[in-house]
Design a protein around this motif. Structure first.
Motif, short mmCIF file in Angstrom:
data_model
loop_
_atom_site.label_atom_id
_atom_site.label_comp_id
_atom_site.label_asym_id
_atom_site.label_seq_id
_atom_site.Cartn_x
_atom_site.Cartn_y
_atom_site.Cartn_z
N ALA A 110 -23.05 56.66 14.12
CA ALA A 110 -22.46 56.53 12.78
C ALA A 110 -21.69 55.21 12.70
O ALA A 110 -21.07 54.79 13.68
N PRO A 111 -21.73 54.54 11.55
CA PRO A 111 -21.01 53.27 11.42
C PRO A 111 -19.52 53.50 11.21
O PRO A 111 -19.10 54.59 10.79
N LEU A 112 -18.73 52.49 11.49
CA LEU A 112 -17.29 52.54 11.18
C LEU A 112 -17.03 51.68 9.94
O LEU A 112 -17.81 50.79 9.62
N VAL A 113 -15.94 52.00 9.25
CA VAL A 113 -15.67 51.39 7.94
C VAL A 113 -14.68 50.25 8.07
O VAL A 113 -13.55 50.44 8.56
N GLU A 114 -15.11 49.08 7.63
CA GLU A 114 -14.23 47.89 7.63
C GLU A 114 -13.07 48.09 6.66
O GLU A 114 -13.20 48.79 5.66
N GLY A 115 -11.97 47.44 6.97
CA GLY A 115 -10.81 47.51 6.09
C GLY A 115 -9.92 48.69 6.39
O GLY A 115 -8.82 48.79 5.83
N CYS A 116 -10.39 49.61 7.24
CA CYS A 116 -9.52 50.69 7.70
C CYS A 116 -8.63 50.16 8.82
O CYS A 116 -8.80 49.02 9.29
N VAL A 117 -7.65 50.98 9.25
CA VAL A 117 -6.72 50.52 10.29
C VAL A 117 -6.83 51.32 11.58
O VAL A 117 -6.20 50.97 12.58
N ALA A 118 -7.62 52.39 11.58
CA ALA A 118 -7.86 53.14 12.82
C ALA A 118 -9.18 53.87 12.68
O ALA A 118 -9.62 54.17 11.56
N TRP A 119 -9.79 54.16 13.83
CA TRP A 119 -11.14 54.74 13.84
C TRP A 119 -11.24 55.72 15.00
O TRP A 119 -10.91 55.37 16.15
N LEU A 120 -11.70 56.93 14.73
CA LEU A 120 -11.92 57.93 15.78
C LEU A 120 -13.39 58.32 15.75
O LEU A 120 -13.87 58.85 14.74
N GLU A 121 -14.08 58.08 16.83
CA GLU A 121 -15.50 58.43 16.93
C GLU A 121 -15.60 59.84 17.51
O GLU A 121 -15.01 60.13 18.55
N CYS A 122 -16.36 60.69 16.84
CA CYS A 122 -16.32 62.13 17.14
C CYS A 122 -17.71 62.70 17.36
O CYS A 122 -18.64 62.37 16.64
#
Lengths: 184, 184
Positions: A110-122
């Motif tokens: 799954a892709p991660l979203v630019e412009g966010c400030v944190a990301w949790l891959e699940c």
């Protein structure tokens, strides 16, 4: 700058109850939706719980792939969070629709979203009864990252107004996360 | 002043991710603990999900009674929220320890916590697998109330600094909920 977060500290990225963007992908399709109903479920290995309605396109992609990411948006993209929560990925490409960019995750497809400030891959922990009766997904966090302008040394540090995380009231209304206050 | 909230609007009391106090009672014993890992699970009938660690006294009371309340504290009692999260009800009466007052609920036997600004009375939906593997409790909200100084007509309205709800970062740190911002 994006930095990897130790898994034992990943829960701190959502401990304060921010709204999330759930990103997902399967077989060449991808999507992003807003989800306020997400919370930590365990510390280490970190787990999360999130509600993903049965009618959403995200639900279809998450069930097919067994993966999703929780992206933690900030005030600068608040309007796009609302848009991501107001259209369906069945009808349009929500990345194009919202203008949200994306980049590759470390551990999942799954892709991660630019412009966010944190990301949790699940990765989804299969709990069919929860999923079918309650639209509730439990998942293990397999990688975590945060923007070091706002999360450093295991702590949120909101200096830039635009980079504050968001809390969702409903309708078009959010609050930005306030500064940390120390309890006596 | 405390007002009853329509059940269909109860989710709005915790939609923004505030920290909660879980109150419980069984057989003459009672307790209160802090819980940041709580979220809405459904709209109507409203349901919630909350993590209650297996080692807590609250867990024992909730499993025995099948009930608990989510009390939503505010900045004025932030220090007491921290205290309620730092001691065990096995060792002391946490109401006496924290100085938090209590009053009777409408539908359940667990007491509600004075000084909070919203209250959700909950009956556990038995999901033994979630409880045993994940310390995760799902429950139906059977009554809801809110202080009409801060929640009116289905909306949070934070005018008094001391009555703002709280978000928990960890350690001794909280943020007060900010004012609603309308997304474009």
């Amino acid at each position: 700058m994006r930095k990897t977060i130790e898994l034992s500290q990943a829960y701190r990225l959502i401990n304060h109850g921010p709204v999330t963007l759930v990103s997902s992908a399967h077989g060449g399709a991808r999507n992003v939706m807003a989800a306020a109903w997400a919370m930590p479920l365990d510390f280490d290995p970190p787990k999360v719980a999130v509600v993903i309605d049965a009618n959403t396109y995200t639900r279809q992609l998450v069930e097919a792939s067994g993966e999703f990411a929780l992206n933690i948006p900030c005030r600068a993209i608040m309007g796009q969070v609302l848009q991501a929560g107001s259209a369906s990925g069945r009808d349009l490409d929500k990345f194009a629709h919202t203008g949200l960019g994306l980049f590759s995750a470390l551990q999942i497809d799954a892709p991660l979203v630019e412009g966010c400030v944190a990301w949790l891959e699940c990765r989804v922990l299969p709990r069919p009864d929860n999923q079918q009766r309650h639209d509730l997904f439990l998942a293990e966090v397999v990688a975590a990252q945060a923007d070091d302008r706002v999360f450093r040394d295991g702590q949120w540090r909101f200096e830039d107004e635009g980079l504050r995380t968001l809390h969702y009231f409903g309708g078009k209304y959010f609050a930005a996360t306030g500064d940390p206050i120390k309890a006596a």
